[in-house]
Write an enzyme that holds these catalytic residues in place. Structure first.
Site, PDB file in Angstrom:
ATOM      1  N   ASP A 125       0.867  -1.174   0.000  1.00 46.52           N
ATOM      2  CA  ASP A 125       0.000   0.000   0.000  1.00 46.52           C
ATOM      3  C   ASP A 125       0.907   1.229   0.000  1.00 46.52           C
ATOM      4  O   ASP A 125       2.134   1.125  -0.206  1.00 46.52           O
ATOM      5  CB  ASP A 125      -0.987  -0.042   1.181  1.00 46.52           C
ATOM      6  CG  ASP A 125      -0.310   0.150   2.543  1.00 46.52           C
ATOM      7  OD1 ASP A 125       0.938   0.241   2.605  1.00 46.52           O
ATOM      8  OD2 ASP A 125      -1.031   0.211   3.554  1.00 46.52           O
ATOM      9  N   HIS A 126       0.322   2.402   0.240  1.00 52.21           N
ATOM     10  CA  HIS A 126       1.102   3.663   0.222  1.00 52.21           C
ATOM     11  C   HIS A 126       2.193   3.669   1.293  1.00 52.21           C
ATOM     12  O   HIS A 126       3.278   4.199   1.070  1.00 52.21           O
ATOM     13  CB  HIS A 126       0.164   4.855   0.402  1.00 52.21           C
ATOM     14  CG  HIS A 126      -0.732   4.718   1.592  1.00 52.21           C
ATOM     15  ND1 HIS A 126      -1.824   3.860   1.603  1.00 52.21           N
ATOM     16  CD2 HIS A 126      -0.692   5.278   2.829  1.00 52.21           C
ATOM     17  CE1 HIS A 126      -2.428   3.924   2.778  1.00 52.21           C
ATOM     18  NE2 HIS A 126      -1.746   4.766   3.548  1.00 52.21           N
ATOM     19  N   CYS A 172       2.980  -3.290   4.166  1.00 56.12           N
ATOM     20  CA  CYS A 172       2.148  -2.144   4.565  1.00 56.12           C
ATOM     21  C   CYS A 172       2.876  -1.484   5.733  1.00 56.12           C
ATOM     22  O   CYS A 172       4.076  -1.693   5.913  1.00 56.12           O
ATOM     23  CB  CYS A 172       0.713  -2.555   4.891  1.00 56.12           C
ATOM     24  SG  CYS A 172       0.507  -3.679   6.282  1.00 56.12           S
ATOM     25  N   THR A 214       2.619  -1.936   9.011  1.00 56.24           N
ATOM     26  CA  THR A 214       3.034  -2.904  10.029  1.00 56.24           C
ATOM     27  C   THR A 214       3.140  -4.339   9.522  1.00 56.24           C
ATOM     28  O   THR A 214       3.674  -5.194  10.219  1.00 56.24           O
ATOM     29  CB  THR A 214       1.999  -2.931  11.172  1.00 56.24           C
ATOM     30  OG1 THR A 214       0.723  -3.299  10.591  1.00 56.24           O
ATOM     31  CG2 THR A 214       1.878  -1.576  11.861  1.00 56.24           C
ATOM     32  N   GLY A 215       2.569  -4.617   8.378  1.00 60.70           N
ATOM     33  CA  GLY A 215       2.450  -5.994   7.877  1.00 60.70           C
ATOM     34  C   GLY A 215       1.192  -6.685   8.375  1.00 60.70           C
ATOM     35  O   GLY A 215       0.764  -7.705   7.821  1.00 60.70           O
ATOM     36  N   MET A 268      -2.104  -6.589   6.021  1.00 59.78           N
ATOM     37  CA  MET A 268      -1.877  -7.454   4.856  1.00 59.78           C
ATOM     38  C   MET A 268      -2.051  -8.921   5.258  1.00 59.78           C
ATOM     39  O   MET A 268      -2.695  -9.705   4.555  1.00 59.78           O
ATOM     40  CB  MET A 268      -0.474  -7.228   4.295  1.00 59.78           C
ATOM     41  CG  MET A 268      -0.266  -5.887   3.599  1.00 59.78           C
ATOM     42  SD  MET A 268      -1.190  -5.815   2.054  1.00 59.78           S
ATOM     43  CE  MET A 268      -0.369  -4.428   1.258  1.00 59.78           C
ATOM     44  N   HIS A 297       8.425 -24.938   8.979  1.00 55.92           N
ATOM     45  CA  HIS A 297       7.374 -25.634   9.728  1.00 55.92           C
ATOM     46  C   HIS A 297       5.966 -25.319   9.230  1.00 55.92           C
ATOM     47  O   HIS A 297       5.100 -26.187   9.261  1.00 55.92           O
ATOM     48  CB  HIS A 297       7.457 -25.276  11.220  1.00 55.92           C
ATOM     49  CG  HIS A 297       8.605 -25.948  11.917  1.00 55.92           C
ATOM     50  ND1 HIS A 297       8.718 -26.010  13.288  1.00 55.92           N
ATOM     51  CD2 HIS A 297       9.707 -26.583  11.424  1.00 55.92           C
ATOM     52  CE1 HIS A 297       9.835 -26.667  13.614  1.00 55.92           C
ATOM     53  NE2 HIS A 297      10.459 -27.008  12.496  1.00 55.92           N
ATOM     54  N   ARG A 349       6.088 -34.491   9.647  1.00 56.25           N
ATOM     55  CA  ARG A 349       4.984 -34.219  10.583  1.00 56.25           C
ATOM     56  C   ARG A 349       4.400 -32.835  10.356  1.00 56.25           C
ATOM     57  O   ARG A 349       3.226 -32.578  10.665  1.00 56.25           O
ATOM     58  CB  ARG A 349       5.459 -34.371  12.028  1.00 56.25           C
ATOM     59  CG  ARG A 349       6.478 -33.333  12.477  1.00 56.25           C
ATOM     60  CD  ARG A 349       7.056 -33.644  13.856  1.00 56.25           C
ATOM     61  NE  ARG A 349       7.947 -32.602  14.349  1.00 56.25           N
ATOM     62  CZ  ARG A 349       9.215 -32.455  13.957  1.00 56.25           C
ATOM     63  NH1 ARG A 349       9.743 -33.265  13.060  1.00 56.25           N
ATOM     64  NH2 ARG A 349       9.966 -31.493  14.468  1.00 56.25           N
ATOM     65  N   HIS A 350       5.213 -31.934   9.804  1.00 57.76           N
ATOM     66  CA  HIS A 350       4.708 -30.573   9.576  1.00 57.76           C
ATOM     67  C   HIS A 350       3.653 -30.536   8.475  1.00 57.76           C
ATOM     68  O   HIS A 350       2.778 -29.675   8.483  1.00 57.76           O
ATOM     69  CB  HIS A 350       5.875 -29.638   9.250  1.00 57.76           C
ATOM     70  CG  HIS A 350       6.901 -29.612  10.334  1.00 57.76           C
ATOM     71  ND1 HIS A 350       6.638 -29.122  11.590  1.00 57.76           N
ATOM     72  CD2 HIS A 350       8.188 -30.064  10.363  1.00 57.76           C
ATOM     73  CE1 HIS A 350       7.714 -29.255  12.351  1.00 57.76           C
ATOM     74  NE2 HIS A 350       8.669 -29.830  11.634  1.00 57.76           N
TER      75      HIS A 350
END
Ligand code: RB5
Length: 149
Positions: free
Chosen positions: A11-12, A69, A71-72, A75, A102, A136-137
């Protein structure tokens, strides 16, 4: 891993960091697409960008998304509502590597107002270099994808 295909968006608030990351991706991988405004003055809504980038990731199996963005967080909240997307907001190298090994994350979310370009580049290269461990993951990741019906 070299030659990963990456769909990038911001974003901006993330325009300047997006430019930095675009250069890094072009240097070592393939920048498959880039979405977002040209200038920080051109405000856009991050959910619109996240949705478009995630659609491109899903249409291009094996590719990754990178969303920037302020802070992340916004998004990632948007991206994680889209079936097949596993988005991680990260600020440290260990969590970034584990998100791939993982959790098989296919979208990296970064905060331009939180991480500077040096850290963001390190997190990006860590994310793209790490590989899903499987085993297992894989069972647990299948449960992530099935969660919520
Ligand atoms: C935009 O001001 C800001 O809210 C956005 O970039 C992001 O940080 C939201 O999660």
């Amino acid at each position: 891993m070299a030659d990963m295909r990456v769909h990038l968006g911001s974003d901006h608030a993330g325009v300047e960091l997006r430019r930095v990351l675009a250069e890094s991706i072009r240097a070592d991988h393939e920048l498959s697409s880039e979405i977002g405004p040209d200038r920080p003055e051109d405000s856009v809504d991050y959910p619109d960008v996240a949705t478009l980038v995630c659609e491109r990731v899903l249409a291009d199996p094996g590719s990754f998304g990178v969303l920037v963005c302020g802070t992340g967080q916004g998004m990632a909240m948007t991206a994680n509502k889209i079936a097949g997307i596993r988005a991680a907001v990260v600020l440290d190298g260990y969590s970034t590597r584990m998100a791939r090994e993982h959790n098989d994350a296919n979208v990296l979310c970064l905060g331009a107002r939180v991480a500077g370009p040096g850290l963001a580049n390190l997190l990006l290269s860590t994310f793209l270099a790490a590989e899903f461990a499987g085993g297992r993951h894989a069972r647990r990741v299948a449960k992530i994808d099935a969660a919520g019906g």
